[in-house]
Scaffold this motif. Sequence first.
Motif, mmCIF file in Angstrom:
data_model
loop_
_atom_site.group_PDB
_atom_site.id
_atom_site.type_symbol
_atom_site.label_atom_id
_atom_site.label_comp_id
_atom_site.label_asym_id
_atom_site.label_seq_id
_atom_site.Cartn_x
_atom_site.Cartn_y
_atom_site.Cartn_z
ATOM 1 N N ASP A 9 -23.204 81.216 -18.420
ATOM 2 C CA ASP A 9 -22.893 80.695 -17.085
ATOM 3 C C ASP A 9 -21.922 79.533 -17.229
ATOM 4 O O ASP A 9 -21.458 79.231 -18.315
ATOM 5 C CB ASP A 9 -24.173 80.310 -16.337
ATOM 6 C CG ASP A 9 -24.938 79.175 -16.995
ATOM 7 O OD1 ASP A 9 -24.392 78.532 -17.907
ATOM 8 O OD2 ASP A 9 -26.080 78.942 -16.583
ATOM 9 N N ARG A 10 -21.610 78.774 -16.148
ATOM 10 C CA ARG A 10 -20.621 77.691 -16.197
ATOM 11 C C ARG A 10 -21.057 76.528 -17.065
ATOM 12 O O ARG A 10 -20.248 75.782 -17.566
ATOM 13 C CB ARG A 10 -20.362 77.169 -14.783
ATOM 14 C CG ARG A 10 -19.593 78.138 -13.955
ATOM 15 C CD ARG A 10 -19.173 77.563 -12.670
ATOM 16 N NE ARG A 10 -20.349 77.112 -11.901
ATOM 17 C CZ ARG A 10 -20.318 76.703 -10.668
ATOM 18 N NH1 ARG A 10 -19.178 76.638 -10.044
ATOM 19 N NH2 ARG A 10 -21.393 76.324 -10.054
ATOM 20 N N LEU A 11 -22.328 76.360 -17.291
ATOM 21 C CA LEU A 11 -22.815 75.258 -18.116
ATOM 22 C C LEU A 11 -22.981 75.659 -19.577
ATOM 23 O O LEU A 11 -23.459 74.886 -20.387
ATOM 24 C CB LEU A 11 -24.153 74.743 -17.576
ATOM 25 C CG LEU A 11 -24.102 74.219 -16.137
ATOM 26 C CD1 LEU A 11 -25.495 73.859 -15.674
ATOM 27 C CD2 LEU A 11 -23.172 73.020 -16.039
ATOM 28 N N GLY A 12 -22.607 76.889 -19.895
ATOM 29 C CA GLY A 12 -22.682 77.337 -21.283
ATOM 30 C C GLY A 12 -24.018 77.941 -21.646
ATOM 31 O O GLY A 12 -24.282 78.191 -22.811
ATOM 32 N N ARG A 13 -24.871 78.094 -20.658
ATOM 33 C CA ARG A 13 -26.157 78.715 -20.964
ATOM 34 C C ARG A 13 -25.987 80.211 -20.992
ATOM 35 O O ARG A 13 -25.216 80.769 -20.220
ATOM 36 C CB ARG A 13 -27.194 78.326 -19.910
ATOM 37 C CG ARG A 13 -27.493 76.834 -19.892
ATOM 38 C CD ARG A 13 -28.492 76.533 -18.839
ATOM 39 N NE ARG A 13 -27.840 76.777 -17.533
ATOM 40 C CZ ARG A 13 -28.241 76.296 -16.387
ATOM 41 N NH1 ARG A 13 -29.338 75.603 -16.315
ATOM 42 N NH2 ARG A 13 -27.594 76.536 -15.289
ATOM 43 N N ARG A 14 -26.743 80.801 -21.880
ATOM 44 C CA ARG A 14 -26.689 82.255 -21.965
ATOM 45 C C ARG A 14 -27.423 82.881 -20.795
ATOM 46 O O ARG A 14 -28.502 82.466 -20.432
ATOM 47 C CB ARG A 14 -27.331 82.750 -23.251
ATOM 48 C CG ARG A 14 -26.497 82.480 -24.443
ATOM 49 C CD ARG A 14 -27.120 83.165 -25.617
ATOM 50 N NE ARG A 14 -26.266 82.976 -26.755
ATOM 51 C CZ ARG A 14 -26.535 83.364 -27.951
ATOM 52 N NH1 ARG A 14 -27.660 84.004 -28.169
ATOM 53 N NH2 ARG A 14 -25.712 83.155 -28.932
#
Length: 134
Positions: A9-14
């Motif tokens: 996602d935009r925060l780098g979470r998978r």
Amino acid sequence: MFLGPAPQDRLGRRRPRPAVEAPEPAPPAPAEPPKEEGVFGATVVHGFVRTEEGEPVADAVLTLLSPGGEQLDRVATLADGSYILSARPGGSYLLAAVSREYEPWTRHIAVGGEPLIHDLTLSPSEAASPSRPA
């Protein structure tokens, strides 16, 4: 099968991968009706009634009889000498033709599952001949 790194996602979470669905199986083919002994339904006996000279015989009456003498169908020929009789497939029958000007005609015929073409020839009646007026 390798699908590459998981999406983020935009925060780098998978993000979890969407489940891969198997394609739906094709609907089953319709079952064939069971094959039974004997032939069912109806078929026809058809053809032309002609004189010995090849001329059509109009208004001759044709009758199809079962071996037991049951009348199955009865028709008059058309102007071109044609006729069509309904018949039960898979049997032996008596086909009879009568006309005012011609000798009566009868034959045993065998009818299968397919339409039967049966042309017939009528002979002049002795009672209607020029030497013996009717």
